[in-house]
Design a protein around this motif. Sequence first.
Motif, PDB file in Angstrom:
ATOM      1  N   UNK A  36       0.846  -1.205   0.000  1.00  0.00           N
ATOM      2  CA  UNK A  36       0.000   0.000   0.000  1.00  0.00           C
ATOM      3  C   UNK A  36       0.871   1.240   0.000  1.00  0.00           C
ATOM      4  N   UNK A  37       0.440   2.249  -0.753  1.00  0.00           N
ATOM      5  CA  UNK A  37       1.055   3.578  -0.751  1.00  0.00           C
ATOM      6  C   UNK A  37      -0.010   4.565  -0.320  1.00  0.00           C
ATOM      7  N   UNK A  38       0.350   5.462   0.562  1.00  0.00           N
ATOM      8  CA  UNK A  38      -0.575   6.518   0.980  1.00  0.00           C
ATOM      9  C   UNK A  38       0.073   7.861   0.694  1.00  0.00           C
ATOM     10  N   UNK A  39      -0.652   8.736   0.011  1.00  0.00           N
ATOM     11  CA  UNK A  39      -0.182  10.093  -0.250  1.00  0.00           C
ATOM     12  C   UNK A  39      -0.908  10.996   0.736  1.00  0.00           C
ATOM     13  N   UNK A  40      -0.134  11.689   1.558  1.00  0.00           N
ATOM     14  CA  UNK A  40      -0.760  12.515   2.588  1.00  0.00           C
ATOM     15  C   UNK A  40       0.132  13.688   2.953  1.00  0.00           C
ATOM     16  N   UNK A  41      -0.427  14.598   3.714  1.00  0.00           N
ATOM     17  CA  UNK A  41       0.340  15.718   4.259  1.00  0.00           C
ATOM     18  C   UNK A  41       1.090  15.189   5.472  1.00  0.00           C
ATOM     19  N   UNK A  42       2.426  15.361   5.530  1.00  0.00           N
ATOM     20  CA  UNK A  42       3.171  14.810   6.658  1.00  0.00           C
ATOM     21  C   UNK A  42       2.783  15.483   7.972  1.00  0.00           C
ATOM     22  N   UNK A  43       2.770  14.693   9.026  1.00  0.00           N
ATOM     23  CA  UNK A  43       2.469  15.214  10.349  1.00  0.00           C
ATOM     24  C   UNK A  43       3.721  15.783  10.992  1.00  0.00           C
ATOM     25  N   UNK A  44       3.555  16.392  12.143  1.00  0.00           N
ATOM     26  CA  UNK A  44       4.695  16.917  12.889  1.00  0.00           C
ATOM     27  C   UNK A  44       4.618  16.407  14.324  1.00  0.00           C
ATOM     28  N   UNK A  56      -3.457  13.989   8.495  1.00  0.00           N
ATOM     29  CA  UNK A  56      -4.897  13.734   8.441  1.00  0.00           C
ATOM     30  C   UNK A  56      -5.125  12.525   7.530  1.00  0.00           C
ATOM     31  N   UNK A  57      -6.358  12.326   7.106  1.00  0.00           N
ATOM     32  CA  UNK A  57      -6.668  11.206   6.216  1.00  0.00           C
ATOM     33  C   UNK A  57      -5.849  11.324   4.930  1.00  0.00           C
ATOM     34  N   UNK A  58      -5.411  10.188   4.352  1.00  0.00           N
ATOM     35  CA  UNK A  58      -4.628  10.237   3.112  1.00  0.00           C
ATOM     36  C   UNK A  58      -5.379  10.926   1.977  1.00  0.00           C
ATOM     37  N   UNK A  59      -4.632  11.655   1.151  1.00  0.00           N
ATOM     38  CA  UNK A  59      -5.199  12.299  -0.032  1.00  0.00           C
ATOM     39  C   UNK A  59      -5.484  11.258  -1.113  1.00  0.00           C
ATOM     40  N   UNK A  60      -4.646  10.219  -1.168  1.00  0.00           N
ATOM     41  CA  UNK A  60      -4.833   9.122  -2.129  1.00  0.00           C
ATOM     42  C   UNK A  60      -4.244   7.859  -1.510  1.00  0.00           C
ATOM     43  N   UNK A  61      -4.836   6.720  -1.856  1.00  0.00           N
ATOM     44  CA  UNK A  61      -4.371   5.440  -1.336  1.00  0.00           C
ATOM     45  C   UNK A  61      -4.310   4.449  -2.494  1.00  0.00           C
TER      46      UNK A  61
END
Length: 129
Positions: free
Chosen positions: A94-102, A113-118
């Motif tokens: 699985x690949x998840x495209x998301x905004x990285x957390x801090x 937050x929730x992935x932009x694309x999976x």
Amino acid sequence: MNPNTTRTIMTNTTTEAASSRAAGLLLLGFAGWILLAGCGPTFDPASLIATTRVLGARIEVEGAPDRATPLPGETADVTWLVTSPEATPPLGWAFAVCTPGTVGGTTSLGCESAPLALFQGTDIPLGSR
């Protein structure tokens, strides 16, 4: 110029036996330290394949196989290089495209937050069929 007529005699108050005993103890302590330093955990060599492992992945952009980074809107294929001690089992990925957390002011590997694309899949690697 007047020559110095007095002489000073210097003597070593430590005996030669005490000096050699101290040197022997120092050498023994150093040898013990070397032996203890080698008593850490042992690791299997990197060439030993005991479980299924991913060795790498090749990413190719459709229509431009010399590029590994697709532009927005382009499609890419991922080919996994996998090895195992026996026949390679079906694998899931699985690949998840998301905004990285801090975390603590630094970027983490988790999603903010929730992935932009999976993207996910399951298949048997090509060399194992």
